[in-house]
Design an enzyme around this catalytic site. Structure first.
Site, PDB file in Angstrom:
ATOM      1  N   LYS A   1       7.276  -4.998   1.107  1.00 35.09           N
ATOM      2  CA  LYS A   1       6.464  -3.782   1.261  1.00 35.09           C
ATOM      3  C   LYS A   1       7.188  -2.887   2.250  1.00 35.09           C
ATOM      4  CE  LYS A   1       2.280  -2.483  -0.167  1.00 35.09           C
ATOM      5  NZ  LYS A   1       1.578  -2.942  -1.381  1.00 35.09           N
TER       6      LYS A   1
HETATM    7  P1  NAD Z   1      -3.842   6.404  -3.106  1.00 31.51           P
HETATM    8  O1  NAD Z   1      -3.011   7.007  -2.045  1.00 31.51           O
HETATM    9  O2  NAD Z   1      -3.682   6.845  -4.507  1.00 31.51           O
HETATM   10  O3  NAD Z   1      -5.401   6.556  -2.706  1.00 31.51           O
HETATM   11  C1  NAD Z   1      -5.924   6.106  -1.490  1.00 31.51           C
HETATM   12  C2  NAD Z   1      -7.388   6.494  -1.415  1.00 31.51           C
HETATM   13  O4  NAD Z   1      -7.953   5.902  -0.242  1.00 31.51           O
HETATM   14  C3  NAD Z   1      -7.622   7.995  -1.293  1.00 31.51           C
HETATM   15  O5  NAD Z   1      -8.766   8.352  -2.049  1.00 31.51           O
HETATM   16  C4  NAD Z   1      -7.917   8.174   0.194  1.00 31.51           C
HETATM   17  O6  NAD Z   1      -8.716   9.308   0.488  1.00 31.51           O
HETATM   18  C5  NAD Z   1      -8.649   6.892   0.498  1.00 31.51           C
HETATM   19  N1  NAD Z   1      -8.636   6.555   1.922  1.00 31.51           N
HETATM   20  C6  NAD Z   1      -7.579   6.503   2.754  1.00 31.51           C
HETATM   21  N2  NAD Z   1      -7.986   6.192   4.007  1.00 31.51           N
HETATM   22  C7  NAD Z   1      -9.317   6.021   3.951  1.00 31.51           C
HETATM   23  C8  NAD Z   1     -10.315   5.711   4.918  1.00 31.51           C
HETATM   24  N3  NAD Z   1      -9.996   5.488   6.195  1.00 31.51           N
HETATM   25  N4  NAD Z   1     -11.601   5.651   4.515  1.00 31.51           N
HETATM   26  C9  NAD Z   1     -11.931   5.885   3.231  1.00 31.51           C
HETATM   27  N5  NAD Z   1     -11.034   6.186   2.275  1.00 31.51           N
HETATM   28  C10 NAD Z   1      -9.750   6.262   2.629  1.00 31.51           C
HETATM   29  O7  NAD Z   1      -3.605   4.812  -2.995  1.00 31.51           O
HETATM   30  P2  NAD Z   1      -3.753   3.702  -4.134  1.00 31.51           P
HETATM   31  O8  NAD Z   1      -2.443   3.513  -4.783  1.00 31.51           O
HETATM   32  O9  NAD Z   1      -4.959   3.966  -4.958  1.00 31.51           O
HETATM   33  O10 NAD Z   1      -4.002   2.403  -3.244  1.00 31.51           O
HETATM   34  C11 NAD Z   1      -5.297   2.068  -2.734  1.00 31.51           C
HETATM   35  C12 NAD Z   1      -5.284   0.629  -2.253  1.00 31.51           C
HETATM   36  O11 NAD Z   1      -4.940  -0.235  -3.341  1.00 31.51           O
HETATM   37  C13 NAD Z   1      -4.287   0.315  -1.152  1.00 31.51           C
HETATM   38  O12 NAD Z   1      -4.819  -0.679  -0.303  1.00 31.51           O
HETATM   39  C14 NAD Z   1      -3.093  -0.236  -1.907  1.00 31.51           C
HETATM   40  O13 NAD Z   1      -2.271  -1.049  -1.106  1.00 31.51           O
HETATM   41  C15 NAD Z   1      -3.812  -1.029  -2.972  1.00 31.51           C
HETATM   42  N6  NAD Z   1      -3.008  -1.291  -4.178  1.00 31.51           N
HETATM   43  C16 NAD Z   1      -2.456  -0.286  -4.904  1.00 31.51           C
HETATM   44  C17 NAD Z   1      -1.736  -0.583  -6.051  1.00 31.51           C
HETATM   45  C18 NAD Z   1      -1.171   0.490  -6.932  1.00 31.51           C
HETATM   46  O14 NAD Z   1      -0.685   0.149  -8.022  1.00 31.51           O
HETATM   47  N7  NAD Z   1      -1.224   1.765  -6.575  1.00 31.51           N
HETATM   48  C19 NAD Z   1      -1.549  -1.929  -6.443  1.00 31.51           C
HETATM   49  C20 NAD Z   1      -2.139  -2.935  -5.683  1.00 31.51           C
HETATM   50  C21 NAD Z   1      -2.864  -2.609  -4.560  1.00 31.51           C
END
Ligand code: NAD
Length: 508
Positions: free
Chosen positions: A175
């Site tokens: 990561k």
């Molecule tokens: P993203 O950047 O597309 O979206 C993140 C979202 O979280 C946004 O809506 C943002 O406003 C919100 N957010 C951020 N800080 C916040 C807070 N303090 N309180 C409330 N909301 C908050 O990110 P993503 O790719 O959707 O990833 C989201 C989560 O899923 C992360 O933990 C990431 O590690 C995990 N994840 C993502 C993927 C992927 O394929 N994108 C895969 C596995 C896990």
């Protein structure tokens, strides 16, 4: 690892599950040592030239410039808005414009008074933690966020090692990312910062060495910049496309990858619902985070007839007891250029509530899909749901876990619940190696089988019900006693990882 205010570090806390599972399977001590800390911790600095910016003048200063003649900026689109209220000043904004400046201040009608701030070089702290590669090349997302640290990336990199093992894809765990708020930089600046990041990291990555993917704050466009910088020339692109995943489908990305993580979350929820005899049609859902994972999961669940009753993100929370119109919310957040922070706040089809009230909304399912450590003890006490399906990485603290267990609220742990993303990343990598392009139907068929099979194995381990079915065999994983689901998932991961060291031996 440094303790935080006398508390354990995030990494130490996250590794408690590892140690519990390692004890249960009586893990080989040397294998345990290999997995306890990452293989490599790369911390480096990236510099980039920033553009000049227009910064809104403080209200107190505006009267001094009231008589400043208005400037007529012809190419208004050359002022690129940023989420912090600033505008990037692209030089073409000055072409054929009538500009009046005093002490570096400019007045643009309908926009306001701004001070021109000089750009110039800036330095950013960058990371890539490579946790383990015994099962295959390092694999994991790249996060652009203001609150990142070595402690956080170590935790997330280790999570990837467990997750790739659970998903049974031939990858290890990594990561990384950059400490910055991407919403405060122009598209072109993000491109330059990304190119420089890859320039510095190039020797340590590759389709068979370390394969980044999108995470919080990054997307398919940023993956394209990375691929271009790594492959260094159009002639090489086709051979090396597998160096990053989560690319746009037009340049070697996989159908279904954009929604894969959310889709995987829903496949897990379907299995949970089938097991409990719970009807998803009409189920009430609260979702935290409406980025890639949260919005995809919400869209897919809404299409299955569930009602998304509340959504929280970093800038606001919305609530509609009759169910939010999810496609309209996706438009509001992701297709509206004026919504600079891509937030659910201001969505007309719902009312605003506080984040505190969000956690207490009466619902069946809670999908945390934002950042880590959001469901702590007090939040877990307030939740009125039957299931927490962890779309985010590490959303529940140890204390949160204890409270959820005591309140008999089920949890689908992150390392299986959000493994859909890395599973389809593997399909993307395979398609890149084979120069193939699969349909979305084909991708989802494979994903559903893979997720549901591994979910069933984890459930059997948790209930200590070893069995062989036409689809899977959970006998090698059960530990002779019931365990909580999070530990069960870790047991499956560790048995699969340990087998490589035990059968192949340690490289010398
Ligand atoms: P993203 O950047 O597309 O979206 C993140 C979202 O979280 C946004 O809506 C943002 O406003 C919100 N957010 C951020 N800080 C916040 C807070 N303090 N309180 C409330 N909301 C908050 O990110 P993503 O790719 O959707 O990833 C989201 C989560 O899923 C992360 O933990 C990431 O590690 C995990 N994840 C993502 C993927 C992927 O394929 N994108 C895969 C596995 C896990």
């Amino acid at each position: 690892m440094a303790a935080r205010n006398g508390k354990k570090s995030f990494y130490e806390e996250a590794m408690e599950t590892f140690h519990r599972a390692a004890d249960l399977i009586d893990m080989n001590p040397r294998v345990r040592m290999e997995l306890e800390e990452p293989d490599f911790e790369h911390i480096f600095y990236v510099t980039a030239e920033l553009r000049d910016r227009l910064s809104p003048l403080d209200d107190a200063e505006i009267p001094k410039f009231k008589d400043l003649a208005a400037s007529d900026v012809k190419a208004g689109d050359a002022l690129e808005p940023l989420a912090n209220g600033q505008y990037i000043l692209h030089r073409r904004a000055l072409l054929r414009s009538d500009i009046h400046l005093r002490q570096g201040v400019i007045h643009i009608p309908k926009m306001g008074f701004f001070r021109i701030e000089k750009g110039g070089p800036r330095k950013f702290k960058a990371y890539r933690i490579q946790h383990n590669q015994v099962r295959g090349p390092y694999k994991g997302g790249i996060r652009y966020h203001k609150d990142v640290s070595l402690d956080l990336f170590k935790t997330l990199a280790a999570d990837m090692t467990w997750k790739t093992a659970i998903a049974e894809v031939p990858f290890g765990g990594a990561k990384g990312g950059i400490k910055l708020d991407p919403f405060n930089y122009s598209r072109e600046e993000i491109e330059h910062i990304t190119l420089r990041y890859i320039y510095k990291f190039k020797n340590f990555m590759g389709p068979f060495l370390d394969i980044p993917a999108p995470d919080v704050g990054t997307n398919g466009e940023i993956m394209a910049f990375m691929m271009r910088q790594f492959t260094d020339g159009e002639r090489e692109h086709h051979k090396l496309r597998g160096v990053v995943t989560g690319k746009d489908v037009r340049i070697g990305g996989s159908e279904g990858r954009l929604k894969a993580t959310g889709q995987g979350v829903v496949y897990c929820i379907e299995e949970w619902a089938r097991d409990k005899g719970f009807e998803l049609r009409g189920a009430r859902v609260i979702v935290q985070g409406f980025g890639n994972v949260g919005s995809s999961a919400a869209e897919i669940l809404a299409a299955l007839g569930a009602k998304i009753v509340a959504v929280n993100d970093v800038n606001g929370t919305i609530h509609n007891d009759r169910g939010i119109d999810v496609p309209a919310l996706v438009q509001h957040v992701h297709a509206n250029r004026a919504n600079l922070r891509r937030t659910v706040a201001g969505f007309p089809g719902a009312t605003a509530i506080s984040k505190d009230d969000f956690w207490a909304v009466d619902a069946d399912l809670c999908i945390p899909a934002a950042l880590g450590e959001e469901i702590d003890g007090p939040v877990a006490e307030r939740l009125k749901v039957k299931l927490v399906a962890e779309g985010a990485n590490g959303p529940t603290t140890r204390e949160g876990d204890r409270v959820l267990a005591a309140r008999k609220i089920d949890v689908i742990p992150d390392i299986i619940c959000n493994a859909g993303g890395v599973t389809v990343s593997y399909y993307e990598w395979l398609q890149n190696q084979r120069l193939e392009h699969w349909t979305e139907g084909e991708v989802n068929r494979r994903l559903e089988q893979a997720i549901k099979k591994n979910y069933a194995i984890i459930r059997d381990v948790a209930r200590n019900r070893p069995q062989r079915t036409p689809h899977y065999d959970s006998r090698p994983y059960c530990v002779g006693a019931e365990v909580d689901v999070r530990t069960a998932a870790m047991v499956v991961a560790l048995k699969r990882i340990e087998a490589h060291y035990l059968l192949e031996g340690f490289s010398q």
